[in-house]
Motif scaffolding. Sequence first.
Motif, PDB file in Angstrom:
ATOM      1  N   ALA A  40       0.829  -1.210   0.000  1.00 23.05           N
ATOM      2  CA  ALA A  40       0.000   0.000   0.000  1.00 23.05           C
ATOM      3  C   ALA A  40       0.862   1.260   0.000  1.00 23.05           C
ATOM      4  O   ALA A  40       0.568   2.235  -0.704  1.00 23.05           O
ATOM      5  CB  ALA A  40      -0.933  -0.006   1.206  1.00 23.05           C
ATOM      6  N   CYS A  41       1.939   1.231   0.771  1.00 23.29           N
ATOM      7  CA  CYS A  41       2.822   2.395   0.817  1.00 23.29           C
ATOM      8  C   CYS A  41       3.559   2.585  -0.505  1.00 23.29           C
ATOM      9  O   CYS A  41       3.792   3.731  -0.940  1.00 23.29           O
ATOM     10  CB  CYS A  41       3.793   2.267   1.982  1.00 23.29           C
ATOM     11  SG  CYS A  41       3.012   2.481   3.609  1.00 23.29           S
ATOM     12  N   GLU A  42       3.913   1.486  -1.163  1.00 19.66           N
ATOM     13  CA  GLU A  42       4.527   1.602  -2.492  1.00 19.66           C
ATOM     14  C   GLU A  42       3.567   2.279  -3.467  1.00 19.66           C
ATOM     15  O   GLU A  42       3.955   3.161  -4.235  1.00 19.66           O
ATOM     16  CB  GLU A  42       4.911   0.231  -3.026  1.00 19.66           C
ATOM     17  CG  GLU A  42       5.473   0.290  -4.447  1.00 19.66           C
ATOM     18  CD  GLU A  42       5.833  -1.075  -5.023  1.00 19.66           C
ATOM     19  OE1 GLU A  42       5.398  -1.372  -6.151  1.00 19.66           O
ATOM     20  OE2 GLU A  42       6.557  -1.824  -4.344  1.00 19.66           O
ATOM     21  N   ILE A  43       2.303   1.868  -3.417  1.00 22.73           N
ATOM     22  CA  ILE A  43       1.303   2.461  -4.321  1.00 22.73           C
ATOM     23  C   ILE A  43       1.119   3.939  -4.014  1.00 22.73           C
ATOM     24  O   ILE A  43       1.053   4.785  -4.921  1.00 22.73           O
ATOM     25  CB  ILE A  43      -0.041   1.706  -4.208  1.00 22.73           C
ATOM     26  CG1 ILE A  43       0.123   0.256  -4.649  1.00 22.73           C
ATOM     27  CG2 ILE A  43      -1.116   2.389  -5.046  1.00 22.73           C
ATOM     28  CD1 ILE A  43      -1.082  -0.630  -4.342  1.00 22.73           C
ATOM     29  N   ALA A  44       1.028   4.270  -2.712  1.00 19.16           N
ATOM     30  CA  ALA A  44       0.859   5.670  -2.319  1.00 19.16           C
ATOM     31  C   ALA A  44       2.043   6.518  -2.775  1.00 19.16           C
ATOM     32  O   ALA A  44       1.872   7.650  -3.248  1.00 19.16           O
ATOM     33  CB  ALA A  44       0.678   5.769  -0.808  1.00 19.16           C
ATOM     34  N   ALA A  45       3.251   5.965  -2.653  1.00 20.39           N
ATOM     35  CA  ALA A  45       4.456   6.689  -3.078  1.00 20.39           C
ATOM     36  C   ALA A  45       4.463   6.884  -4.593  1.00 20.39           C
ATOM     37  O   ALA A  45       4.805   7.964  -5.097  1.00 20.39           O
ATOM     38  CB  ALA A  45       5.698   5.924  -2.633  1.00 20.39           C
ATOM     39  N   TRP A  46       4.095   5.841  -5.315  1.00 18.93           N
ATOM     40  CA  TRP A  46       4.033   5.909  -6.787  1.00 18.93           C
ATOM     41  C   TRP A  46       2.999   6.934  -7.234  1.00 18.93           C
ATOM     42  O   TRP A  46       3.243   7.739  -8.141  1.00 18.93           O
ATOM     43  CB  TRP A  46       3.715   4.517  -7.327  1.00 18.93           C
ATOM     44  CG  TRP A  46       3.344   4.461  -8.773  1.00 18.93           C
ATOM     45  CD1 TRP A  46       4.166   4.649  -9.841  1.00 18.93           C
ATOM     46  CD2 TRP A  46       2.045   4.199  -9.314  1.00 18.93           C
ATOM     47  NE1 TRP A  46       3.462   4.508 -11.028  1.00 18.93           N
ATOM     48  CE2 TRP A  46       2.156   4.224 -10.724  1.00 18.93           C
ATOM     49  CE3 TRP A  46       0.803   3.919  -8.746  1.00 18.93           C
ATOM     50  CZ2 TRP A  46       1.065   4.008 -11.562  1.00 18.93           C
ATOM     51  CZ3 TRP A  46      -0.278   3.696  -9.577  1.00 18.93           C
ATOM     52  CH2 TRP A  46      -0.153   3.737 -10.971  1.00 18.93           C
ATOM     53  N   CYS A  47       1.835   6.919  -6.567  1.00 20.71           N
ATOM     54  CA  CYS A  47       0.786   7.896  -6.906  1.00 20.71           C
ATOM     55  C   CYS A  47       1.285   9.318  -6.656  1.00 20.71           C
ATOM     56  O   CYS A  47       1.117  10.220  -7.489  1.00 20.71           O
ATOM     57  CB  CYS A  47      -0.474   7.631  -6.085  1.00 20.71           C
ATOM     58  SG  CYS A  47      -1.434   6.198  -6.596  1.00 20.71           S
ATOM     59  N   LYS A  48       1.901   9.548  -5.492  1.00 19.78           N
ATOM     60  CA  LYS A  48       2.384  10.894  -5.150  1.00 19.78           C
ATOM     61  C   LYS A  48       3.438  11.362  -6.149  1.00 19.78           C
ATOM     62  O   LYS A  48       3.445  12.530  -6.565  1.00 19.78           O
ATOM     63  CB  LYS A  48       2.949  10.891  -3.733  1.00 19.78           C
ATOM     64  CG  LYS A  48       3.359  12.273  -3.244  1.00 19.78           C
ATOM     65  CD  LYS A  48       3.831  12.245  -1.796  1.00 19.78           C
ATOM     66  CE  LYS A  48       4.170  13.645  -1.288  1.00 19.78           C
ATOM     67  NZ  LYS A  48       4.615  13.641   0.122  1.00 19.78           N
ATOM     68  N   ALA A  49       4.324  10.468  -6.541  1.00 17.79           N
ATOM     69  CA  ALA A  49       5.365  10.826  -7.510  1.00 17.79           C
ATOM     70  C   ALA A  49       4.773  11.203  -8.864  1.00 17.79           C
ATOM     71  O   ALA A  49       5.398  11.932  -9.643  1.00 17.79           O
ATOM     72  CB  ALA A  49       6.342   9.663  -7.675  1.00 17.79           C
ATOM     73  N   ASN A  50       3.557  10.713  -9.112  1.00 19.92           N
ATOM     74  CA  ASN A  50       2.883  11.012 -10.378  1.00 19.92           C
ATOM     75  C   ASN A  50       1.787  12.061 -10.228  1.00 19.92           C
ATOM     76  O   ASN A  50       0.906  12.179 -11.093  1.00 19.92           O
ATOM     77  CB  ASN A  50       2.304   9.726 -10.975  1.00 19.92           C
ATOM     78  CG  ASN A  50       3.383   8.832 -11.579  1.00 19.92           C
ATOM     79  OD1 ASN A  50       3.824   9.041 -12.704  1.00 19.92           O
ATOM     80  ND2 ASN A  50       3.838   7.846 -10.805  1.00 19.92           N
ATOM     81  N   GLY A  51       1.824  12.802  -9.127  1.00 19.00           N
ATOM     82  CA  GLY A  51       0.932  13.948  -8.955  1.00 19.00           C
ATOM     83  C   GLY A  51      -0.511  13.620  -8.638  1.00 19.00           C
ATOM     84  O   GLY A  51      -1.404  14.410  -8.970  1.00 19.00           O
ATOM     85  N   ARG A  52      -0.760  12.478  -7.991  1.00 20.31           N
ATOM     86  CA  ARG A  52      -2.131  12.122  -7.616  1.00 20.31           C
ATOM     87  C   ARG A  52      -2.102  11.399  -6.282  1.00 20.31           C
ATOM     88  O   ARG A  52      -1.044  11.179  -5.697  1.00 20.31           O
ATOM     89  CB  ARG A  52      -2.781  11.247  -8.694  1.00 20.31           C
ATOM     90  CG  ARG A  52      -2.010   9.981  -8.992  1.00 20.31           C
ATOM     91  CD  ARG A  52      -2.645   9.173 -10.090  1.00 20.31           C
ATOM     92  NE  ARG A  52      -1.776   8.067 -10.485  1.00 20.31           N
ATOM     93  CZ  ARG A  52      -2.109   7.149 -11.363  1.00 20.31           C
ATOM     94  NH1 ARG A  52      -3.288   7.197 -11.959  1.00 20.31           N
ATOM     95  NH2 ARG A  52      -1.282   6.180 -11.673  1.00 20.31           N
ATOM     96  N   THR A  53      -3.280  11.035  -5.804  1.00 19.07           N
ATOM     97  CA  THR A  53      -3.385  10.307  -4.535  1.00 19.07           C
ATOM     98  C   THR A  53      -3.908   8.898  -4.793  1.00 19.07           C
ATOM     99  O   THR A  53      -4.421   8.605  -5.883  1.00 19.07           O
ATOM    100  CB  THR A  53      -4.348  11.020  -3.575  1.00 19.07           C
ATOM    101  OG1 THR A  53      -5.678  10.968  -4.129  1.00 19.07           O
ATOM    102  CG2 THR A  53      -3.942  12.463  -3.340  1.00 19.07           C
ATOM    103  N   MET A  54      -3.831   8.059  -3.785  1.00 14.78           N
ATOM    104  CA  MET A  54      -4.420   6.717  -3.892  1.00 14.78           C
ATOM    105  C   MET A  54      -5.926   6.804  -4.118  1.00 14.78           C
ATOM    106  O   MET A  54      -6.513   5.958  -4.800  1.00 14.78           O
ATOM    107  CB  MET A  54      -4.143   5.903  -2.627  1.00 14.78           C
ATOM    108  CG  MET A  54      -2.783   5.246  -2.577  1.00 14.78           C
ATOM    109  SD  MET A  54      -2.525   4.267  -1.080  1.00 14.78           S
ATOM    110  CE  MET A  54      -3.531   2.826  -1.407  1.00 14.78           C
TER     111      MET A  54
END
Length: 571
Positions: free
Chosen positions: A416-430
């Motif tokens: 879940a934290c990997e997904i949240a980090a990936w989303c943030k790096a791409n300018g969005r949220t989970m």
Amino acid sequence: MTTLEKAQLWLSDTFDKETQDAVQALINSNSPDLEDSFYRELEFGTGGMRGVMGVGTNRLNKYTLGQATQGLANYMLQQFKGEEIKVAIAYDVRHNSKEFGKLVADVLTANGIKVLLFKDHRPTPELSFTVRDKKCNGGIVLTASHNPPEYNGYKVYWNDGAQIVPPHDEAIIKEVYSVKFDEIKFNGNDDLIEWIGEEQDDVYIDTCIENSTYQNVGKENLNIVFTSIHGTTYTTIPKALEKAGFKKVDLVKEQMIPSGNFTTVESPNPEEPAALEMAMDLARITNADIVIGTDPDGDRLGIAVRNLDGEMQLLNGNQTNTILTYYILNEWRKQGRITGKEFIGSTIVTSDIFFDIAQKFGVDCKVGLTGFKWIGKMIRDFEGKEKFICGGEESFGFMTGDFVRDKDSCGSIILACEIAAWCKANGRTMYQYMIEIYQELGMYYEGLVNLVRKGRDGAEEIQNMMKNFRENPPKELAGSLVEEVKDFKEQTNFIVSKGEKQVMNDIPKSNVLIYYTQDGTKVCVRPSGTEPKIKFYISVKDSVASETDFKDKLKSLEAKIEDVRRDLKLD
């Protein structure tokens, strides 16, 4: 035999003086507790037992635990003749858990069975992992999950690391009920105990990271708040997040202190927003991107992320699992790992969106009864034929891969934290990622209604409610006609428009009803197997065209769930 006569049997020399005195006090006081303590035997169900601690046949205590363990020992000695039998034992933070763990170990070693006993509190999924990692014949964990502080429990695992299922469960139950209290061997042999601790944590955590990591994007910039809600994961999750590369982790320090009283919450259940209130408060101070909490035995996880208004929003179990499952399957597809011989696992009370996700990515979605033991059974049944990828159920449980054969917060949190980090790096949220999934597959929304009915009268009331819902199913829910009535006790599916019953024998019998309406609304009715509750799982669906459309659709679906509640007279 009357309740009083049953209680008087516990005044014999079979029972220690402390127990005799407590029973005598109940008899002398003529307390209602006497009836509830002795009117029945505490049920040893298909996964173990859970109950209020105290003296009596309907309580969790030295003798009911001893009876269960002696029965299990008798069965294992039959099943593994001539072998060195090994059983791993873990326990959570609840009152008496550590003492119960040693008591259970003593009964096993008194029967010549070797025990691998954790030195201190450990999460349930680590016990499941250890059974397979240490090549044990079985495992036991002392826990009552998220029940109130007066409860404790006892779960049994087989040599595949999953909770016991047919045929072992019924055979063990038969052995347990054949044991008389004076036949329990309490005099253990400490020479047969191997103590395990932090060295096993490292093996477990490394395996979680290995099986739950797909990419390394933006981990150093993700702001995390974590709370163990006084439970066992204080031993594993902070270390796991650090090892996985997450640098900004704030802990709710008051709740990282293990406590069987769960002193800062009314209920240590991450399904309830109140349990994460302190974590949410800390998230406002730290500007966290994600809040995570786990239950006392560390198998369930609650996740909150920032919604479209920038406020922390607790996701329900189906929403969390939707995000995790979609992400995993998308990564598997990118890596070319999907061959058509893979599957994900779900349960009959979980959202039907998992059928849609499976279809999109070309994998199968297998469905079992409520509880992760049935997902564990799927893995065992199809081992060597089909590859298990991940699985989840609505009650805040998820597992990645098959290295743990039960719901596992550790691997799920890393993912879940990997997904949240990936989303943030791409300018969005989970949360925005979840809406994108709904735009593609349709929007599902769920509500859960729990009606609590305690004691003997409550149990009878729940039985009568199930009988009424079975004999008088609703004809319409929220303005849509009921089209299917699935009865898992009778193993039938009644198609209303055709007036015909179809046989369902691919899932074992269970006292569960599911209604489907013509517009896709789904209602599941089932008595809880671990608490004095009857549960109503309501799922509604619609399409959503865009992020701006989402809020209106959410309000509409929330209103529809309230309509279903009224139609079922659950207000």
